[in-house]
Scaffold this motif. Structure first.
Motif, short mmCIF file in Angstrom:
data_model
loop_
_atom_site.label_atom_id
_atom_site.label_comp_id
_atom_site.label_asym_id
_atom_site.label_seq_id
_atom_site.Cartn_x
_atom_site.Cartn_y
_atom_site.Cartn_z
N MET A 221 30.61 11.22 -64.48
CA MET A 221 29.34 11.84 -64.06
C MET A 221 29.02 13.08 -64.90
SD MET A 221 27.71 10.21 -61.85
CE MET A 221 26.48 11.31 -61.20
N ILE A 222 27.74 13.30 -65.10
CA ILE A 222 27.33 14.54 -65.78
C ILE A 222 27.02 15.55 -64.66
CG2 ILE A 222 25.72 15.60 -67.39
CD1 ILE A 222 25.33 12.90 -68.71
N ARG A 223 27.60 16.73 -64.79
CA ARG A 223 27.49 17.72 -63.71
C ARG A 223 26.56 18.90 -64.02
NH1 ARG A 223 28.92 14.73 -59.72
NH2 ARG A 223 31.03 13.95 -59.81
N SER A 224 26.15 19.01 -65.29
CA SER A 224 25.37 20.20 -65.68
C SER A 224 23.98 19.80 -66.17
CB SER A 224 26.05 20.94 -66.83
OG SER A 224 27.36 21.28 -66.46
N ALA A 225 23.03 20.65 -65.90
CA ALA A 225 21.67 20.39 -66.40
C ALA A 225 21.04 21.67 -66.92
CB ALA A 225 20.80 19.81 -65.29
N ILE A 226 20.28 21.51 -67.99
CA ILE A 226 19.48 22.61 -68.54
C ILE A 226 18.02 22.33 -68.17
CG2 ILE A 226 18.70 23.72 -70.68
CD1 ILE A 226 21.33 22.73 -72.00
N VAL A 227 17.35 23.31 -67.58
CA VAL A 227 15.94 23.14 -67.20
C VAL A 227 15.10 24.17 -67.96
CG1 VAL A 227 14.29 23.13 -65.28
CG2 VAL A 227 16.62 22.30 -64.91
N PRO A 228 14.43 23.74 -69.03
CA PRO A 228 13.59 24.69 -69.77
C PRO A 228 12.33 25.02 -68.97
CG PRO A 228 14.16 22.74 -71.10
CD PRO A 228 14.48 22.42 -69.67
N VAL A 229 12.11 26.30 -68.76
CA VAL A 229 10.92 26.75 -68.01
C VAL A 229 10.28 27.94 -68.72
CG1 VAL A 229 11.56 25.92 -65.70
CG2 VAL A 229 12.44 28.11 -66.48
N GLY B 50 23.68 14.36 -58.44
CA GLY B 50 25.06 14.77 -58.72
C GLY B 50 25.21 15.99 -59.62
N ILE B 51 24.09 16.67 -59.92
CA ILE B 51 24.19 17.86 -60.77
C ILE B 51 24.68 19.04 -59.93
CG2 ILE B 51 22.83 19.53 -62.11
CD1 ILE B 51 23.31 16.83 -63.56
N GLU B 52 25.65 19.78 -60.47
CA GLU B 52 26.26 20.88 -59.71
C GLU B 52 25.95 22.24 -60.29
OE1 GLU B 52 30.35 19.74 -59.76
OE2 GLU B 52 30.05 18.21 -58.21
N GLN B 53 25.58 22.28 -61.56
CA GLN B 53 25.20 23.59 -62.12
C GLN B 53 23.98 23.44 -63.02
OE1 GLN B 53 28.29 25.44 -64.26
NE2 GLN B 53 28.83 23.64 -65.47
N ILE B 54 23.07 24.39 -62.81
CA ILE B 54 21.77 24.32 -63.48
C ILE B 54 21.51 25.61 -64.23
CG2 ILE B 54 19.27 24.15 -63.10
CD1 ILE B 54 19.88 22.43 -60.64
N GLU C 108 13.67 32.72 -60.29
CA GLU C 108 14.96 33.24 -59.86
C GLU C 108 14.91 33.64 -58.38
OE1 GLU C 108 17.74 36.52 -61.95
OE2 GLU C 108 16.14 35.66 -63.14
N ASN C 109 13.83 34.32 -57.99
CA ASN C 109 13.70 34.76 -56.60
C ASN C 109 13.63 33.56 -55.66
OD1 ASN C 109 13.61 37.36 -57.51
ND2 ASN C 109 11.37 37.49 -57.48
N HIS C 110 12.97 32.50 -56.11
CA HIS C 110 12.78 31.34 -55.25
C HIS C 110 14.12 30.71 -54.85
CE1 HIS C 110 10.40 28.25 -53.34
NE2 HIS C 110 11.17 27.33 -53.90
N PHE C 111 15.07 30.67 -55.79
CA PHE C 111 16.35 30.03 -55.49
C PHE C 111 17.40 31.01 -54.96
CE2 PHE C 111 14.24 27.02 -58.31
CZ PHE C 111 14.32 25.90 -57.50
N ASP C 112 16.97 32.24 -54.77
CA ASP C 112 17.86 33.23 -54.17
C ASP C 112 17.57 33.26 -52.67
OD1 ASP C 112 19.68 35.23 -53.92
OD2 ASP C 112 18.42 36.79 -54.82
N LEU D 176 21.20 24.47 -51.12
CA LEU D 176 21.52 23.38 -52.04
C LEU D 176 22.84 23.66 -52.74
CD1 LEU D 176 18.13 22.67 -53.85
CD2 LEU D 176 19.43 21.08 -52.44
N GLU D 177 23.66 22.59 -52.84
CA GLU D 177 24.99 22.79 -53.42
C GLU D 177 24.92 22.79 -54.93
OE1 GLU D 177 28.32 21.52 -51.70
OE2 GLU D 177 27.53 22.14 -49.74
N ALA D 178 24.40 23.87 -55.47
CA ALA D 178 24.35 23.97 -56.94
C ALA D 178 24.48 25.44 -57.32
CB ALA D 178 23.03 23.42 -57.45
#
Ligand code: G1P
Length: 298
Positions: free
Chosen positions: A1-9, A47-51, A63-67, A93-95
């Motif tokens: 499984m791939i556990r990491s994702a990069i999200v360009p914003v 299945g992604i665990e770190q973003i 950043e504030n939204h996911f805090d 969310l478990e990430a």
């Protein structure tokens, strides 16, 4: 499984001005949620665990939204507002979230390169922060991409979908050859070709799986005539080096909702609002009535 994702914003969202003057386009609401929340929920469900978010100036609201917001939680708890508290469940969310800034707008390839150390020696998903897959992001495409990536020992898997020929100029377009094992091998990929030049009508749909090799390719690229490093060019280099680059077609129910311009943002908002479990039916009636009235007047 791939556990990491990069999200360009990091993009400026200029096609959505003035709405995006001081807020990121990824935070615009689609029905109840900001766009980027759908993207994150989709990734976690796959299945992604770190973003890692690759952000820019004016992006701190992401950043504030996911805090967590202890003050807001306290006020809602004291007021016994259980239904509203439930709306904040996504905070659990478990990430793990990471943030880095792309300091200059030098293209999607350059934004992805900001995740080089984050990915390290592991494969990584890249998910564009302005694209939702499927109504309410119920897509398992990323899991299928990760599976294909591992099974076929690919260097890259790209999600693709059919688009009308007049729209190919907005996307990365792939030239594929079906393999004997049922896979679709990408021979060539071109960024935003004209309708005449496009090798097909299969467009890159905002989700990618990469081996760390992609960073070597990006690091070798020169900026294009607009001064940008294109992710598409790095994928093309993988193809030229004979690496296994595969396409994964999206299923019909996981079509890509693109929030990059007003027409598709409006359509996406309306579709998601119509699908809202609580207000969808009422909204549909209102919409039909409004359209009916307009038609009667015409
Ligand atoms: C980017 C990519 C393009 C892809 C598109 C949609 O373009 O460069 O290859 O098809 O996203 O996923 P942008 O929309 O950022 O111009």
């Amino acid at each position: 499984m791939i556990r990491s994702a990069i999200v360009p914003v990091a993009g400026h969202g200029t096609r959505l001005l003035p709405a995006t003057k001081s807020q990121p386009k990824e935070m615009l609401p689609v029905a109840r949620k900001p766009i980027v929340q759908y993207v994150v929920e989709e990734l976690v469900a796959n299945g992604i665990e770190q973003i890692l978010f690759v952000t820019g100036r004016n992006k701190s609201s992401i950043e504030n939204h996911f805090d967590t917001d202890p003050e807001l939680t306290r006020v809602l708890t004291e007021g016994n507002k259980k239904d509203l508290l439930a709306e904040l469940d996504f905070e659990d969310l478990e990430a793990h979230f990471f943030y880095t800034r792309q300091r200059f707008q030098k293209g999607l390839g350059d934004a992805v390169r900001c995740g080089e150390n984050f990915a390290g020696e592991q494969p990584v998903i890249v998910a564009l922060g302005d694209s939702i897959l499927g109504i309410n992001a119920q897509s398992k495409a990323v899991s299928r991409m990760a599976q294909l990536f591992e099974e076929k020992r690919a260097s890259c898997v790209v999600a693709v979908e059919e688009v009308p020929r007049e729209d190919v100029r907005h996307y990365g377009i792939v030239d594929v050859v079906p393999g004997p094992d049922g896979t679709l091998r990408i021979n060539r990929i071109v960024e935003k070709p004209s309708a005449e030049e496009a090798p097909s009508t299969l467009a890159v749909a905002g989700r990618y799986a990469f081996s760390p090799l992609i960073f070597d390719m990006i690091n070798r690229l020169k900026p294009d005539k607009r001064g940008e490093i294109q992710l598409t060019d790095a994928i093309q280099m993988l193809c030229e080096e004979g690496k296994r680059v595969l396409a994964l077609p999206l299923r019909e129910d996981e079509r890509r909702y693109d929030i990059g311009n007003f027409p598709s943002y409006f359509e996406t908002f309306v579709e998601f609002a119509l699908a809202d479990p609580q207000y969808g039916d009422g909204f549909r009636k209102w919409l039909e009535k409004t359209i009916g009235k307009k038609a009667a007047k015409a």
